[in-house]
Design a protein around this motif. Structure first.
Motif, PDB file in Angstrom:
ATOM      1  N   ILE A  29       0.861  -1.186   0.000  1.00 19.54           N
ATOM      2  CA  ILE A  29       0.000   0.000   0.000  1.00 19.54           C
ATOM      3  C   ILE A  29       0.896   1.234   0.000  1.00 19.54           C
ATOM      4  N   LYS A  30       0.768   2.044  -1.002  1.00 19.71           N
ATOM      5  CA  LYS A  30       1.635   3.210  -1.137  1.00 19.71           C
ATOM      6  C   LYS A  30       1.278   4.253  -0.091  1.00 19.71           C
ATOM      7  N   GLN A  31       2.258   4.661   0.691  1.00 26.10           N
ATOM      8  CA  GLN A  31       2.062   5.668   1.734  1.00 26.10           C
ATOM      9  C   GLN A  31       2.365   7.053   1.159  1.00 26.10           C
ATOM     10  N   ILE A  32       1.404   7.962   1.278  1.00 25.16           N
ATOM     11  CA  ILE A  32       1.536   9.298   0.693  1.00 25.16           C
ATOM     12  C   ILE A  32       1.594  10.341   1.804  1.00 25.16           C
ATOM     13  N   THR A  33       2.650  11.142   1.788  1.00 30.58           N
ATOM     14  CA  THR A  33       2.786  12.267   2.706  1.00 30.58           C
ATOM     15  C   THR A  33       2.974  13.543   1.894  1.00 30.58           C
ATOM     16  N   LYS A  34       3.217  14.654   2.567  1.00 27.72           N
ATOM     17  CA  LYS A  34       3.422  15.916   1.874  1.00 27.72           C
ATOM     18  C   LYS A  34       4.624  15.844   0.933  1.00 27.72           C
ATOM     19  N   THR A  35       5.610  15.029   1.298  1.00 28.48           N
ATOM     20  CA  THR A  35       6.842  14.939   0.515  1.00 28.48           C
ATOM     21  C   THR A  35       6.602  14.397  -0.886  1.00 28.48           C
ATOM     22  N   ASN A  36       5.786  13.339  -1.006  1.00 30.79           N
ATOM     23  CA  ASN A  36       5.583  12.707  -2.320  1.00 30.79           C
ATOM     24  C   ASN A  36       4.170  12.895  -2.861  1.00 30.79           C
ATOM     25  N   GLN A  92     -10.899  14.357  14.103  1.00 29.13           N
ATOM     26  CA  GLN A  92     -10.122  14.678  12.923  1.00 29.13           C
ATOM     27  C   GLN A  92      -9.710  13.412  12.175  1.00 29.13           C
ATOM     28  N   ILE A  93      -9.517  13.532  10.868  1.00 28.04           N
ATOM     29  CA  ILE A  93      -8.995  12.426  10.053  1.00 28.04           C
ATOM     30  C   ILE A  93      -7.473  12.527  10.031  1.00 28.04           C
ATOM     31  N   LEU A  94      -6.794  11.437  10.409  1.00 27.57           N
ATOM     32  CA  LEU A  94      -5.338  11.407  10.347  1.00 27.57           C
ATOM     33  C   LEU A  94      -4.833  10.541   9.194  1.00 27.57           C
ATOM     34  N   GLN A  95      -5.627   9.551   8.785  1.00 26.60           N
ATOM     35  CA  GLN A  95      -5.278   8.732   7.628  1.00 26.60           C
ATOM     36  C   GLN A  95      -6.514   8.569   6.745  1.00 26.60           C
ATOM     37  N   PHE A  96      -6.319   8.727   5.457  1.00 23.89           N
ATOM     38  CA  PHE A  96      -7.411   8.566   4.498  1.00 23.89           C
ATOM     39  C   PHE A  96      -6.901   7.617   3.411  1.00 23.89           C
ATOM     40  N   ALA A  97      -7.410   6.398   3.418  1.00 27.50           N
ATOM     41  CA  ALA A  97      -6.989   5.398   2.441  1.00 27.50           C
ATOM     42  C   ALA A  97      -8.006   5.322   1.312  1.00 27.50           C
ATOM     43  N   ILE A  98      -7.523   5.341   0.071  1.00 33.16           N
ATOM     44  CA  ILE A  98      -8.394   5.139  -1.080  1.00 33.16           C
ATOM     45  C   ILE A  98      -7.830   3.991  -1.911  1.00 33.16           C
ATOM     46  N   GLU A 402      -5.104  -8.991  -6.616  1.00 32.45           N
ATOM     47  CA  GLU A 402      -3.914  -8.622  -7.384  1.00 32.45           C
ATOM     48  C   GLU A 402      -3.606  -7.151  -7.125  1.00 32.45           C
ATOM     49  N   ILE A 403      -2.455  -6.914  -6.485  1.00 34.25           N
ATOM     50  CA  ILE A 403      -2.064  -5.547  -6.136  1.00 34.25           C
ATOM     51  C   ILE A 403      -0.666  -5.296  -6.686  1.00 34.25           C
ATOM     52  N   PRO A 404      -0.561  -4.538  -7.763  1.00 37.50           N
ATOM     53  CA  PRO A 404       0.770  -4.211  -8.295  1.00 37.50           C
ATOM     54  C   PRO A 404       1.620  -3.555  -7.214  1.00 37.50           C
ATOM     55  N   ASN A 405       2.872  -3.964  -7.156  1.00 37.72           N
ATOM     56  CA  ASN A 405       3.773  -3.451  -6.112  1.00 37.72           C
ATOM     57  C   ASN A 405       4.121  -1.999  -6.400  1.00 37.72           C
ATOM     58  N   GLN A 406       3.390  -1.086  -5.745  1.00 40.02           N
ATOM     59  CA  GLN A 406       3.630   0.334  -5.960  1.00 40.02           C
ATOM     60  C   GLN A 406       4.052   1.033  -4.678  1.00 40.02           C
ATOM     61  N   ALA A 407       4.342   0.242  -3.646  1.00 42.41           N
ATOM     62  CA  ALA A 407       4.721   0.847  -2.369  1.00 42.41           C
ATOM     63  C   ALA A 407       6.057   1.562  -2.483  1.00 42.41           C
ATOM     64  N   ASN A 408       6.256   2.565  -1.628  1.00 45.73           N
ATOM     65  CA  ASN A 408       7.497   3.332  -1.636  1.00 45.73           C
ATOM     66  C   ASN A 408       8.669   2.437  -1.266  1.00 45.73           C
ATOM     67  N   GLU A 409       9.806   2.664  -1.889  1.00 47.30           N
ATOM     68  CA  GLU A 409      10.993   1.895  -1.567  1.00 47.30           C
ATOM     69  C   GLU A 409      11.491   2.284  -0.176  1.00 47.30           C
ATOM     70  N   ASN A 410      11.908   1.262   0.564  1.00 47.26           N
ATOM     71  CA  ASN A 410      12.522   1.456   1.883  1.00 47.26           C
ATOM     72  C   ASN A 410      11.614   2.199   2.859  1.00 47.26           C
ATOM     73  N   GLU A 411      10.289   2.116   2.650  1.00 43.59           N
ATOM     74  CA  GLU A 411       9.419   2.808   3.597  1.00 43.59           C
ATOM     75  C   GLU A 411       9.155   1.907   4.798  1.00 43.59           C
ATOM     76  N   GLY A 412       8.750   2.507   5.884  1.00 46.97           N
ATOM     77  CA  GLY A 412       8.581   1.763   7.118  1.00 46.97           C
ATOM     78  C   GLY A 412       7.251   1.044   7.190  1.00 46.97           C
ATOM     79  N   LYS A 413       6.545   1.280   8.284  1.00 45.58           N
ATOM     80  CA  LYS A 413       5.292   0.579   8.544  1.00 45.58           C
ATOM     81  C   LYS A 413       4.250   0.895   7.486  1.00 45.58           C
TER      82      LYS A 413
END
Length: 621
Positions: A29-36, A92-98, A402-413
């Protein structure tokens, strides 16, 4: 009416075909923050565009402040909405997964993203939020899952709702291009004052334009500066401009109409007033048609970049809304009151207005809980995983994820697994109920209405496939029976730590109304509801409680503080926002209020509820 689907339960599991099943904890699951965030937008847009459905899942800082604030089985759609509204406005919403996904036979192709959010006041205007409430149990659970609060606070994506964006644009006072909506199509009759105003402005614009374009006039810098002061000349970037002050929206339209006479070289802009409305109209002088088109492109680029900066995560919400794709959720009432409150506008005062407003942005919202009703009686499930396991044991409906591997490289949890589980559960339910994207697009009326019959049901009755009315409330699971709302009485003022069974034993024999069948359910530790089996007994009981004729054991209970009220008082509590910690305190305040319209406004109409023999677990309160 579309008939219900008749799924066939799995009888012999030895003939199951083996399918590929990934461990949910290993789903990429690709983690999205302000950086990316910005670099991921185009990718997200493509996946949304090519999907059949979009699943959503939220991680909030809480959902209720007291046990009775939770949406319960004795709530009508209206009181359920008011409870969800109260939570959405506090937490408040802290995580929003789509997760945009496609269904292909027994395969779900999913592209999950988990966005880390934080309502940072990046524009220094007090928006989106000065403060919000946290529920300790929610934060504790997130910490156990390895949630990085530092990343959330420092690198979480901020956002503004549509309503807040409009306010910010006005406060910033940046010039805005004039569109067709700004210009009035009508040409009202001009008064003498209008004519004088227009001719004065026209004269100023004409002299300013001539002074700027007359290349033969050579003057010193001092004279040029004086001319700018007298004629009101300024610079808009590298181009000359002139500001025309206005006192009303009528004058705005008059100025815009007049500037059409100079449309070959002048581009009008609106300068908003910080208190709302229009402060001035600015005319920008261009040197040619090419320069005029270049200015308009510059304005569009500036507006695009400004919108991107202001909207933040709402860019994703706008993409989902623009796609008009069906949205799949697990708790639609709770999720979409949060979504409406944070990303659209303040929540409307009632359920009907909320649904109308929400449908403008999201035409089809499907709650998987409602699909479950069509596969027969389902035992109480504690979470999505338990529901999937229950269906797996009962029905032959293998689903390959079937989930194409789109997760960030070297990301944590990795967070946001629930949104993929919702896709998996929805795919399994569609397989059981014979609903596929091909069926949705089919010309067959029966198949074409397969999804529509499940859409936009935010609060439904157990065992009913119809959308409930505001006068119905649902009941507990198992062994359900219909009961009129008028036969429900709220009871409080008894000693604390009492159980429903003990309270029922105390009531039996205290008055003749309890000689007939009745039942007791706890709402919280301070309040219970009494359900009478015979119509009319509830009114008799309330009249007795409010009269001086009460006698026997019931009189002793009243002397000790026992009180009673009908369902209309509970409705008044929710509508008036009396969200006390204990329901008993809220009911006391509702009874103490002297609103002469209260009885008429909250009169309970004839309705039905569904109750069962299952007791509320006091350990959960």
């Amino acid at each position: 009416m579309v008939p219900k689907f008749k799924p066939s339960p799995l009888r012999i599991r030895s003939f199951c075909t083996k399918t590929v099943q990934q461990n949910p904890h290993h789903w990429p699951i690709k983690q999205i923050t302000k950086t990316n965030f910005n670099e991921s937008l185009s990718e997200i847009k493509n996946h949304i565009s090519s999907s059949d459905f979009i699943a959503v899942s939220l991680q909030n800082t809480g959902s209720f402040s007291s046990p009775w604030h939770r949406v319960s089985t004795f709530d009508t759609p209206e009181t359920a909405y008011l409870k969800a509204k109260f939570a959405a406005e506090r937490f408040q919403i802290l995580q929003f997964a789509i997760c945009p996904f496609k269904l292909q036979a027994s395969k779900v192709i999913a592209y999950p993203y988990n966005f880390h959010l934080f309502p940072r006041d990046e524009l220094k205007m007090g928006m989106p939020s000065y403060s919000f409430t946290c529920q300790t149990s929610y934060l504790t659970a997130m910490a156990k899952e390895g949630f990085d609060f530092n990343t959330c606070i420092y690198d979480g994506i901020s956002y503004l709702s549509e309503a807040q964006e409009s306010t910010v644009k006005v406060r910033m006072g940046n010039p805005m291009a004039v569109d067709h909506a700004t210009k009035s199509s009508s040409s009202p009759a001009l008064s003498v004052a209008d004519t004088v105003f227009i001719e004065r402005v026209r004269s100023r614009v004409k002299h300013w334009k001539n002074a700027c374009t007359d290349s033969d006039i050579k003057t010193e810098a001092l004279v040029t500066s004086l001319r700018k002061i007298v004629l009101g000349g300024e610079q808009f970037g590298s181009r000359p401009s002139m500001t025309i002050d206005v006192c009303s929206e009528r004058q705005v339209q008059l100025v815009l109409k007049m500037l059409e006479d100079f449309s070959d070289v002048l581009v009008p802009l609106i300068i908003p007033a910080k208190g709302g409305g229009t402060q001035a109209v600015r005319a920008v002088l261009t040197s040619s048609d090419e320069d005029k088109h270049l200015l308009k492109r510059e304005l569009q680029t500036f507006e695009f970049e400004q919108n991107k900066r202001v909207r933040g995560f709402r860019e994703v919400i706008d993409l989902i809304s623009a796609s008009q794709k069906p949205i799949v959720a697990h708790n639609s009432l709770n999720d979409f009151t949060f979504i409406h409150s944070k990303f659209l506008a303040p929540l409307p005062p009632n359920m009907n207005e909320f649904i109308c407003s929400l449908r403008l942005a999201f035409p089809q919202v499907i709650d998987v809980n409602y699909l479950l009703k069509d596969i027969g009686p389902v035992k109480k499930m504690t979470n999505i995983s338990a529901t999937i396991a229950y269906l797996k044991n009962r029905f032959f409906a293998p689903i390959e994820m079937e989930i194409p591997n789109q997760a960030n490289e070297n990301e944590g949890k990795i967070h946001g697994h629930n949104v993929v589980k919702i896709c998996q559960l929805f795919g399994k339910l569609c397989s059981i109920l014979k609903i596929t994207p091909d069926a949705i697009e089919s010309s067959d009326d029966f198949l074409a209405s397969a999804i529509n019959r499940y859409a936009n049901i935010f609060y439904s009755l157990p065992g009913s496939s119809q959308e409930p009315t505001n006068e119905e409330i649902r009941g507990w699971t198992n062994d359900k029976r219909k009961v009129s709302c008028e036969d429900v009485v709220f009871l409080w003022g008894f000693r604390e730590r009492i159980s429903a069974g003990i309270l029922k034993n105390m009531l039996q024999g205290s008055h003749e109304v309890f000689a007939e069948a009745f039942n007791v359910r706890m709402v919280d530790r301070s309040c219970a509801i009494v359900v009478f089996g015979k119509p009319g007994l509830s009114n008799t009981f309330k009249n007795v409680m409010n009269s001086k004729e009460v006698s026997g054991p019931l009189r002793e209970m009243v002397s000790d503080g026992l009180k009673a009220a009908g369902y209309e008082t509970y409705q008044r509590v929710c509508s008036s926002g009396l969200w006390e910690s204990a329901l008993a305190d809220a009911l006391d305040k509702a009874l103490a209020s002297h609103n002469c319209l209260s009885e008429a406004a909250y009169e309970t109409k004839q309705s039905e509820i569904y109750l069962s023999n299952e007791l509320i677990n006091l350990a959960e309160l």
